[in-house]
Design an enzyme around this catalytic site. Structure first.
Site, PDB file in Angstrom:
ATOM      1  N   CYS A  71       3.033  53.274   1.459  1.00 26.39           N
ATOM      2  CA  CYS A  71       3.537  54.484   0.993  1.00 26.39           C
ATOM      3  C   CYS A  71       3.474  54.357  -0.659  1.00 26.39           C
ATOM      4  CB  CYS A  71       4.994  54.908   1.326  1.00 26.39           C
ATOM      5  SG  CYS A  71       6.352  54.078   0.661  1.00 26.39           S
ATOM      6  N   ASP A  77      10.113  61.754 -12.267  1.00 24.92           N
ATOM      7  CA  ASP A  77       9.533  62.257 -11.280  1.00 24.92           C
ATOM      8  C   ASP A  77       8.390  63.009 -12.062  1.00 24.92           C
ATOM      9  OD1 ASP A  77       8.685  64.832  -9.454  1.00 24.92           O
ATOM     10  OD2 ASP A  77      10.426  63.995  -8.289  1.00 24.92           O
ATOM     11  N   HIS A 119      11.384  49.436   2.091  1.00 28.40           N
ATOM     12  CA  HIS A 119      10.893  50.719   2.788  1.00 28.40           C
ATOM     13  C   HIS A 119      11.770  51.223   4.109  1.00 28.40           C
ATOM     14  CE1 HIS A 119       7.907  53.770   3.720  1.00 28.40           C
ATOM     15  NE2 HIS A 119       8.250  53.329   4.929  1.00 28.40           N
ATOM     16  N   GLY A 122      13.255  69.146   3.044  1.00 26.01           N
ATOM     17  CA  GLY A 122      12.475  69.081   1.753  1.00 26.01           C
ATOM     18  C   GLY A 122      11.902  67.741   1.414  1.00 26.01           C
ATOM     19  N   HIS A 169      14.851  58.128  -0.794  1.00 23.36           N
ATOM     20  CA  HIS A 169      14.941  58.240  -2.560  1.00 23.36           C
ATOM     21  C   HIS A 169      16.013  59.397  -2.914  1.00 23.36           C
ATOM     22  CE1 HIS A 169      11.800  61.251  -1.379  1.00 23.36           C
ATOM     23  NE2 HIS A 169      11.929  61.927  -2.285  1.00 23.36           N
ATOM     24  N   HIS A 228      17.200  61.756  -5.786  1.00 23.55           N
ATOM     25  CA  HIS A 228      17.045  62.502  -6.889  1.00 23.55           C
ATOM     26  C   HIS A 228      17.997  62.677  -7.767  1.00 23.55           C
ATOM     27  CE1 HIS A 228      13.156  64.432  -5.281  1.00 23.55           C
ATOM     28  NE2 HIS A 228      13.808  64.158  -4.244  1.00 23.55           N
TER      29      HIS A 228
END
Length: 105
Positions: A3, A29, A45, A91, A98, A100
């Site tokens: 990924c 980002d 992962h 979303g 991860h 945000h």
């Protein structure tokens, strides 16, 4: 895994890093939705929060504490958002856990 976040962690893809530790990386980002938008990503992962196992507790804690540290270092620790998107309907776009870190409002 192949990924994009694994590739970034392995330095196979570029990123604007703000932190790198043994287990966690953080980078800006590329499509920010806040004045400061940093992704805090475990190097291990794991597809999604829904795929976390009991043995991942310390890793998830490290992700959150890393976000807290970055907010303080970047001087927006008076207020910020931490968001985990889970699944496509929640979303999540990249299938790698991860967090945000959104700030600078």
């Amino acid at each position: 895994m192949n990924c994009i976040f694994c590739q970034i962690a392995n330095k196979e893809q570029p990123a604007d890093f703000v932190y790198e530790g043994d287990n966690v990386i953080a980078f800006k980002d590329i499509k920010p939705s806040a004045p400061v938008h940093i992704l805090v990503v475990p190097k291990k992962h794991i597809d999604s929060v829904k795929n976390l196992e009991e043995g991942d507790r310390d890793l998830v804690s490290e992700v959150i504490f890393t976000a807290k540290k970055i907010a303080k270092e970047q001087k927006f620790d008076e207020g910020y958002k931490l968001v985990f998107n889970v699944g496509r309907k929640g979303g999540q776009i990249i299938d790698h856990v991860h967090l945000h870190l959104l700030g600078g409002f």
